[in-house]
Scaffold this motif. Structure first.
Motif, PDB file in Angstrom:
ATOM      1  N   UNK A 107      45.206  22.787  22.302  1.00  0.00           N
ATOM      2  CA  UNK A 107      45.830  21.553  21.570  1.00  0.00           C
ATOM      3  C   UNK A 107      46.014  22.264  20.463  1.00  0.00           C
ATOM      4  N   UNK A 108      46.884  20.997  19.600  1.00  0.00           N
ATOM      5  CA  UNK A 108      47.325  21.364  18.436  1.00  0.00           C
ATOM      6  C   UNK A 108      48.196  20.508  17.695  1.00  0.00           C
ATOM      7  N   UNK A 109      48.250  20.673  16.550  1.00  0.00           N
ATOM      8  CA  UNK A 109      48.727  18.933  15.731  1.00  0.00           C
ATOM      9  C   UNK A 109      50.127  19.294  15.728  1.00  0.00           C
ATOM     10  N   UNK A 110      50.356  17.768  15.989  1.00  0.00           N
ATOM     11  CA  UNK A 110      52.050  16.990  15.984  1.00  0.00           C
ATOM     12  C   UNK A 110      52.015  16.985  14.583  1.00  0.00           C
ATOM     13  N   UNK A 111      53.254  17.532  14.152  1.00  0.00           N
ATOM     14  CA  UNK A 111      53.898  16.938  12.581  1.00  0.00           C
ATOM     15  C   UNK A 111      55.294  16.964  12.698  1.00  0.00           C
ATOM     16  N   UNK A 112      55.771  16.221  11.250  1.00  0.00           N
ATOM     17  CA  UNK A 112      56.947  16.005  10.569  1.00  0.00           C
ATOM     18  C   UNK A 112      57.547  17.734  10.143  1.00  0.00           C
ATOM     19  N   UNK A 141      49.180  12.454  15.208  1.00  0.00           N
ATOM     20  CA  UNK A 141      49.384  13.030  16.818  1.00  0.00           C
ATOM     21  C   UNK A 141      49.129  13.811  16.912  1.00  0.00           C
ATOM     22  N   UNK A 142      48.594  14.767  18.366  1.00  0.00           N
ATOM     23  CA  UNK A 142      48.270  15.535  18.972  1.00  0.00           C
ATOM     24  C   UNK A 142      49.388  16.185  19.866  1.00  0.00           C
ATOM     25  N   UNK A 143      50.147  17.658  20.289  1.00  0.00           N
ATOM     26  CA  UNK A 143      50.270  18.026  21.622  1.00  0.00           C
ATOM     27  C   UNK A 143      48.964  18.956  22.740  1.00  0.00           C
ATOM     28  N   UNK A 144      49.496  19.045  23.662  1.00  0.00           N
ATOM     29  CA  UNK A 144      48.982  20.213  24.200  1.00  0.00           C
ATOM     30  C   UNK A 144      50.052  21.403  24.610  1.00  0.00           C
ATOM     31  N   UNK A 145      50.046  21.935  24.765  1.00  0.00           N
ATOM     32  CA  UNK A 145      51.188  23.196  25.134  1.00  0.00           C
ATOM     33  C   UNK A 145      50.857  23.712  26.579  1.00  0.00           C
ATOM     34  N   UNK A 146      52.493  22.902  27.818  1.00  0.00           N
ATOM     35  CA  UNK A 146      51.776  23.423  28.869  1.00  0.00           C
ATOM     36  C   UNK A 146      52.191  25.044  29.510  1.00  0.00           C
ATOM     37  N   UNK A 151      43.243  23.603  17.357  1.00  0.00           N
ATOM     38  CA  UNK A 151      42.186  23.533  17.209  1.00  0.00           C
ATOM     39  C   UNK A 151      41.539  23.639  18.651  1.00  0.00           C
ATOM     40  N   UNK A 152      41.850  23.607  19.227  1.00  0.00           N
ATOM     41  CA  UNK A 152      41.034  23.735  20.763  1.00  0.00           C
ATOM     42  C   UNK A 152      42.027  24.169  21.923  1.00  0.00           C
ATOM     43  N   UNK A 153      41.132  24.439  22.736  1.00  0.00           N
ATOM     44  CA  UNK A 153      41.919  24.270  24.478  1.00  0.00           C
ATOM     45  C   UNK A 153      41.169  23.594  25.331  1.00  0.00           C
TER      46      UNK A 153
END
Length: 201
Positions: free
Chosen positions: A114-119, A128-133, A154-156
């Motif tokens: 899981x990571x932080x989404x940004x502009x 906003x965050x996203x989880x890599x698939x 920042x996590x998994x």
């Protein structure tokens, strides 16, 4: 001889103390956040050691119930699922001030992280965050320029990987000018700390 024995005893005492401290650390562990979604439950373990700013920021939104009722508003197959900022009618919810980008913390955008989404602005992440698939190495930090700074992991996901997969396969459309929006709304019903839920039982 007595000096050697004394030194040996002192060394053993230090080792025991270090082991005890390590045991206490392991017992405490990293915080785990539960995301109850309309597709199932996802559990995310945060890495406070390597991503203290992002972890604290995420937990502040969890604890204030900011995510409850929001949606996964952006889904791109074989890439990622993104949420934490929009209501079901695609109205953006205002978050807290942006945080520092921790993309250089050594954590990489591997599958189920899981990571932080940004502009395009390096330090613009809020809620906003996203989880890599999949493994998205191109999102990792390459350099300190705006183009190469990267996205802060920042996590998994430690439980519910099949839920992440299911969300990643939903059909998408364009809604209110936004692309890649799920046709069938995927809601974050509620988000909370796992230890807090256990304490209530």
């Amino acid at each position: 001889m007595k000096r050697k024995m004394g030194a040996l005893v002192a060394a053993m005492a230090l080792l025991a103390l270090a082991a005890g401290m390590a045991g206490a650390e392991n017992k405490k562990g990293n915080p785990v956040v539960v995301l109850e979604t309309s597709k199932g439950v996802i559990e995310v373990e945060l890495n406070e050691g390597k991503a203290p700013i992002s972890s604290a920021n995420f937990l502040s939104y969890v604890d204030s119930k900011f995510f409850d009722g929001l949606i996964f508003h952006r889904v791109i197959p074989d890439f990622m699922i993104q949420g934490g900022g929009f209501t079901p009618d695609m109205a953006q919810k205002s978050g807290k001030p942006p945080i520092e980008n921790e993309a250089g913390n050594g954590l990489t955008n591997d599958k189920y992280t899981i990571a932080m989404a940004r502009t395009n602005v390096v330090n613009s992440a809020t809620s906003q965050f996203f989880i890599n698939t999949k493994d998205n190495t191109f999102l990792n930090q390459r350099d300190k320029t705006p183009q190469g700074f990267g996205y802060a992991v920042f996590g998994k996901v430690v439980k519910g990987q099949e839920v992440v997969d299911a969300i990643g396969k939903v059909k998408t459309t364009t809604k209110n000018g936004f692309a890649d929006v799920p046709v069938e709304t995927v809601t974050i019903v509620k988000a909370y700390r796992k230890d807090a839920a256990a304490a209530k039982k």
